[in-house]
Design a protein around this motif. Structure first.
Motif, short mmCIF file in Angstrom:
data_model
loop_
_atom_site.label_atom_id
_atom_site.label_comp_id
_atom_site.label_asym_id
_atom_site.label_seq_id
_atom_site.Cartn_x
_atom_site.Cartn_y
_atom_site.Cartn_z
N UNK A 149 0.82 -1.22 0.00
CA UNK A 149 0.00 0.00 0.00
C UNK A 149 0.86 1.27 0.00
N UNK A 150 2.05 1.21 0.62
CA UNK A 150 2.92 2.39 0.61
C UNK A 150 3.49 2.68 -0.78
N UNK A 151 3.49 1.66 -1.65
CA UNK A 151 3.88 1.88 -3.03
C UNK A 151 2.70 2.45 -3.81
N UNK A 152 1.53 1.87 -3.64
CA UNK A 152 0.35 2.30 -4.39
C UNK A 152 -0.04 3.73 -4.02
N UNK A 153 -0.04 4.02 -2.72
CA UNK A 153 -0.57 5.32 -2.28
C UNK A 153 0.48 6.42 -2.19
N UNK A 154 1.74 6.04 -1.94
CA UNK A 154 2.75 7.09 -1.70
C UNK A 154 4.01 6.96 -2.56
N UNK A 155 4.06 5.92 -3.40
CA UNK A 155 5.22 5.71 -4.26
C UNK A 155 6.55 5.67 -3.50
N UNK A 156 6.54 5.08 -2.31
CA UNK A 156 7.79 4.97 -1.54
C UNK A 156 8.23 3.52 -1.36
N UNK A 157 7.55 2.57 -2.02
CA UNK A 157 7.88 1.17 -1.79
C UNK A 157 7.62 0.37 -3.06
N UNK A 158 8.59 -0.48 -3.44
CA UNK A 158 8.39 -1.32 -4.64
C UNK A 158 8.30 -2.80 -4.25
N UNK A 159 8.06 -3.07 -2.96
CA UNK A 159 7.97 -4.47 -2.52
C UNK A 159 6.57 -5.03 -2.77
N UNK A 160 6.53 -6.33 -3.01
CA UNK A 160 5.27 -7.01 -3.31
C UNK A 160 4.80 -7.79 -2.09
N UNK A 161 3.52 -8.07 -2.10
CA UNK A 161 2.97 -8.98 -1.09
C UNK A 161 2.12 -9.99 -1.84
N UNK A 162 1.92 -11.19 -1.31
CA UNK A 162 1.05 -12.15 -1.99
C UNK A 162 -0.34 -11.53 -2.16
N UNK A 163 -1.00 -11.82 -3.30
CA UNK A 163 -2.29 -11.18 -3.60
C UNK A 163 -3.31 -11.44 -2.51
N UNK A 164 -3.18 -12.55 -1.80
CA UNK A 164 -4.18 -12.87 -0.76
C UNK A 164 -3.70 -12.56 0.66
N UNK A 165 -2.61 -11.77 0.80
CA UNK A 165 -2.11 -11.50 2.16
C UNK A 165 -3.11 -10.64 2.94
N UNK A 166 -3.14 -10.81 4.24
CA UNK A 166 -4.10 -10.08 5.07
C UNK A 166 -3.69 -8.62 5.24
N UNK A 167 -2.38 -8.39 5.35
CA UNK A 167 -1.92 -7.01 5.53
C UNK A 167 -1.87 -6.30 4.18
N UNK A 168 -2.19 -5.01 4.18
CA UNK A 168 -2.05 -4.24 2.94
C UNK A 168 -0.60 -3.82 2.71
N UNK A 169 0.25 -4.06 3.72
CA UNK A 169 1.64 -3.66 3.61
C UNK A 169 2.55 -4.85 3.29
N UNK A 170 3.69 -4.54 2.68
CA UNK A 170 4.69 -5.58 2.43
C UNK A 170 5.34 -5.97 3.75
#
Ligand SMILES: [Zn+2]
Ligand SMILES: [Zn+2]
Ligand SMILES: [Zn+2]
Length: 341
Positions: A58-79
């Motif tokens: 979410x910090x990549x999507x909303x603030x462009x400060x992160x390029x890390x991925x999370x599994x599509x089904x992860x519970x947290x919105x963060x990496x």
């Protein structure tokens, strides 16, 4: 740091979120410790060639400060890495957006190396007793909203605090001059502070503790008084004979954290050298003595390369025999920490 490539073959950096050659989306998958080339599946989902589905942090999507991925089904919105954040600088102020990006990038490099070393790393939300959290905080020097507050970078009880101004180039250079710390970098700070955190996890055996005190001194010495004396009277004249930096001479705990920071610098730089075929062996397979021997050549080359392009030395430190022994000790301590998973 490893070398990474897009599926099109083009080399990419750890920080990239798209390929400048084929324009594919890219992200870092911490589970495989690799950069992944992504196809857009819509609805914020992406897929790699192997069929794994991801979402961006979410910090990549909303603030462009992160390029890390999370599994599509992860519970947290963060990496994985952004789940360690507790406080971030106020994003309604534009200068803080750039500062946060600088902090995030340094944090990701720190976490990459900690994972390479197979050190235990849990966030403080998941494990309030032993986990780690990060505060990137402003104070009176950067914002009128916090009058008469003074936040210094440091570690206390599972929290690494970094003053957001450390990520501000101008402010950092001023502090470098004032404190006589010419090698002050955000990554250097984070690596140093992570040393305090791992010391708190270490729980050394009596014999390990005795060895620590022989090399670094007694860590029970009055911390406040030692630091006050360091900033008032300066460091001992011949600190270079026994310490890696002037600051390391202020207190045994700071000596440990400084050496820990250097251990991570050396390990990561040797790993990078190996990835670029400047070194015959991966640092993982080398003893500490072998690493230090390799590092004396690689750091010399690094400094010469920097001088060739008109810059100062990238690594202006001398590893004397005392410092080498301390680094050997840290290597042992890391072995012990690995068993704590
Ligand atoms: Zn590409
Ligand atoms: Zn993230
Ligand atoms: Zn410290």
């Amino acid at each position: 740091m490893n070398r990474f490539a897009c599926d099109c073959g083009s080399p990419v950096y750890f920080e990239n979120d798209f390929c400048i050659n084929c324009r594919s989306a890219l992200g870092y998958d911490p589970i495989r410790a690799d950069m992944v080339t992504l196809a857009d599946w819509g609805d914020g989902r992406y897929q790699d060639l192997l069929g794994n589905t991801f979402r961006y942090c979410a910090n990549g999507v909303e603030h462009a400060v992160c390029n890390w991925l999370r599994p599509a089904d992860s519970l947290s919105q963060f990496c994985q890495a952004c789940q360690f954040n507790r406080t971030i600088p106020d994003q309604s102020r534009t200068e803080n957006q750039e500062r946060w990006l600088v902090l995030e990038r340094a944090k990701k490099r720190l976490f990459y190396t900690l994972a390479q070393l197979n050190l235990p790393l849990l966030n403080g939300w998941a494990d309030p007793q032993r986990g780690l959290l990060l505060d990137f905080i402003e104070d009176a020097r950067s914002s009128d909203e916090y009058p008469e507050t003074f936040v210094s970078t440091g570690y206390l009880g599972g929290i690494i605090t970094v003053n957001a101004l450390e990520a501000d180039t101008v402010a950092r250079v001023t502090a470098q001059d004032e404190l006589g710390e010419s090698y002050r970098t955000v990554l250097g700070h984070l690596r140093h502070e992570s040393g305090h955190y791992y010391w708190s996890l270490l729980n050394p055996s009596p014999s390990l503790l005795a060895e620590f005190r022989l090399l670094f001194g007694d860590e029970r010495a009055d911390y406040r008084a030692a630091l006050d004396a360091h900033y008032k009277a300066g460091s001992p004249k011949h600190w270079k004979d026994r310490f890696i930096s002037a600051y390391a001479s202020s207190h045994p705990s700071e000596d440990w954290a400084e050496c820990w920071g250097h251990y991570l610098h050396i390990y990561d730089a040797l790993d990078t050298a190996w990835a670029h075929q400047l070194l015959g062996r991966q640092p993982e397979t080398m003893s500490m003595t072998e690493r230090l021997r390799a590092w004396s050549k690689i750091s010399l080359m690094l400094n010469e390369l920097n001088r060739s392009v008109g810059r100062g030395d990238a690594y202006p430190f001398v590893i004397n025999e005392f410092v080498a022994e301390k680094l050997e000790f840290i290597d042992l301590a890391i072995d012990r920490l690995r068993t704590l998973h």
